[in-house]
Design a protein around this motif. Sequence first.
Motif, PDB file in Angstrom:
ATOM      1  N   TRP A  52       0.815  -1.214   0.000  1.00 41.77           N
ATOM      2  CA  TRP A  52       0.000   0.000   0.000  1.00 41.77           C
ATOM      3  C   TRP A  52       0.855   1.272   0.000  1.00 41.77           C
ATOM      4  N   PHE A  92       5.535  -1.193   1.748  1.00 39.09           N
ATOM      5  CA  PHE A  92       4.568  -0.095   1.827  1.00 39.09           C
ATOM      6  C   PHE A  92       5.273   1.260   1.899  1.00 39.09           C
ATOM      7  N   GLU A  93       4.656   2.239   1.249  1.00 36.95           N
ATOM      8  CA  GLU A  93       5.131   3.625   1.229  1.00 36.95           C
ATOM      9  C   GLU A  93       6.540   3.778   0.661  1.00 36.95           C
ATOM     10  N   ALA A 126       9.953  -1.388   3.326  1.00 43.92           N
ATOM     11  CA  ALA A 126       8.970  -0.345   3.564  1.00 43.92           C
ATOM     12  C   ALA A 126       9.646   1.013   3.729  1.00 43.92           C
ATOM     13  N   ARG A 127       9.022   2.042   3.163  1.00 45.76           N
ATOM     14  CA  ARG A 127       9.452   3.443   3.295  1.00 45.76           C
ATOM     15  C   ARG A 127      10.795   3.755   2.645  1.00 45.76           C
ATOM     16  N   PHE A 174      17.106  -0.904   1.696  1.00 49.75           N
ATOM     17  CA  PHE A 174      16.364  -0.229   2.754  1.00 49.75           C
ATOM     18  C   PHE A 174      16.902   1.169   2.971  1.00 49.75           C
ATOM     19  N   THR A 222       2.497   4.608  11.457  1.00 54.78           N
ATOM     20  CA  THR A 222       2.131   3.240  11.094  1.00 54.78           C
ATOM     21  C   THR A 222       2.923   2.287  11.968  1.00 54.78           C
ATOM     22  N   VAL A 280       3.568  -1.650  12.393  1.00 56.44           N
ATOM     23  CA  VAL A 280       3.348  -2.910  11.668  1.00 56.44           C
ATOM     24  C   VAL A 280       4.259  -3.970  12.252  1.00 56.44           C
ATOM     25  N   LEU A 302       3.677  10.538  10.859  1.00 54.74           N
ATOM     26  CA  LEU A 302       4.245   9.901   9.668  1.00 54.74           C
ATOM     27  C   LEU A 302       5.441   9.009   9.957  1.00 54.74           C
ATOM     28  N   THR A 313       7.181   5.348  11.257  1.00 47.92           N
ATOM     29  CA  THR A 313       6.865   3.938  11.040  1.00 47.92           C
ATOM     30  C   THR A 313       7.620   3.108  12.061  1.00 47.92           C
ATOM     31  N   LEU A 353       8.542  -0.792  12.910  1.00 46.52           N
ATOM     32  CA  LEU A 353       8.480  -2.102  12.270  1.00 46.52           C
ATOM     33  C   LEU A 353       8.640  -3.245  13.280  1.00 46.52           C
ATOM     34  N   GLY A 408       8.439  11.176  10.853  1.00 43.24           N
ATOM     35  CA  GLY A 408       8.961  10.544   9.646  1.00 43.24           C
ATOM     36  C   GLY A 408      10.027   9.497   9.857  1.00 43.24           C
ATOM     37  N   ALA A 409      10.388   9.213  11.101  1.00 40.48           N
ATOM     38  CA  ALA A 409      11.430   8.209  11.354  1.00 40.48           C
ATOM     39  C   ALA A 409      10.921   6.815  11.000  1.00 40.48           C
ATOM     40  N   VAL A 410      11.842   5.952  10.583  1.00 42.58           N
ATOM     41  CA  VAL A 410      11.498   4.555  10.317  1.00 42.58           C
ATOM     42  C   VAL A 410      12.298   3.711  11.299  1.00 42.58           C
TER      43      VAL A 410
END
Lengths: 158, 175
Positions: free
Chosen positions: A82, A111-112, A129-130, A144, B87, B89, B136, B138, B140, B154-156
Motif C-alpha cells: 500500500w 509499503f510507502e 517499507a518506506r 532499505f 504506522t 506494523v 508519519l 513507522t 516495524l 517521519g522516522a522509520v
Amino acid sequence: MNLPANIEVHPKAYFYGARDLARFRSRAPVALKLGRGSSIDGTCLDVGPNGRIVIGEFTYVSASCIVCDTTIEIGDNVLIAWNAVLIDNYGTHGDRRAAPIKIATGAWIGFEACILPGVTVGEGAVVSARSVVTKDVPPYSVVFGNPARIVKKLTPPA
Amino acid sequence: MKLPDNFTLGEGATFQGYEDGYHPFMRFKTRHEAKVGARTAIDGAYFNLGEAAHLEIGDDCRIWEAFFIAEAGIKVGHRVTIGWRATIVDADFHPVDPAERLKDAVACSTDPGDEKRRPFDSRPITIEDDVWIGPLSTILKGVRIGKGARVEPGAVVISDVPPGARVLGNPARVV
C-alpha cells in the motif's frame, strides 16, 4: 465500470476503483495491460499522453500510486504494498527527469516505498517499507532506507 | 460507530472513528480482546489485526489517525502520544525467500489454483510508558521503544530504541 478502450484487462485479472482513472490521459494503443491473475486495487494511475503500463501475471498492486509518462513495466509475481509510489518523471522545464521504470519478476515493493525515474528493480529483489530507491536494485538483494542501500543478499530459487 | 464486542474502552476513554477512508475495523479479525486503557483518547485510527493478534493500549494515551497492523501483537504503555498517520506494523505479510515469495504471489492472486499462502515473519512490538511517536513515522516488527523515548516525525524504526533516547531518520538512528 467502463474502462477506456486502450486498457486491456485479462478475464482472470481484477481492476478495482474508478477513481483510479481520473488522471488517466494516455492515448497509446495499449496504455495499460493487466495479465492473468493480476490485480490493481484502488491505485492512483496518473498516466500522461504517451504513458504505458505493462503488468505481467499474478502481480498484486495494492492501493498505491503510479505516475507514468514513459513506460513502466512490472513483471510476473510482483507484490506492491500500500501507498508505494512509482514515478517515472518529475521536475519542470529546465530540470526534468523522465526515464522508464522496470520491476522484474518476483520483486516485492514494501509499503510507502518510492521508486524514482529510471530505476530497475531486479528479479526477486525486496524494497523494504518506506525506502526511497534512487538507483538500480540488483537481483535477489534487499534494499532499505533513504536513499536505499543494499542491506542483504538473498538466495535465488534453485 | 459501533465497536466490535472484543474491543473494549476503559473508563473515560474516547474513540472517534472516521469512515471516509478505510473503515477502522474493516480488517479487525482478532479472536482476543483488544483493550484500550482509561482516559485514552483515540481520534481516528485503523486496526488491521490478524486472528491471533493481541492489542493493548494503556491509560492516558493520545492517538491521532494511527495505523495498527498486527499479526503477533502490539502493546502500548501509559501516557503515550502517537502522532498523525504513524504506522505500527509487526509483520512482513509475505515470505522474504524469493522461491517462497513467487508461490505466495500466486496464492494472493485472483487465479490462485492450488497454491496456499506461505508463512511469513512477525514479531510483537512493545511501546513503553511516556513515549512520544511523531507523525508519519513507522515502527516495524520486533521493536521495543524504551520508556520516555522520542521518535521524531517521519522516522522509520527498525531496531530497539533505548529508554529516553531520541531517534530520527530512515533508518532511525539515536541522536
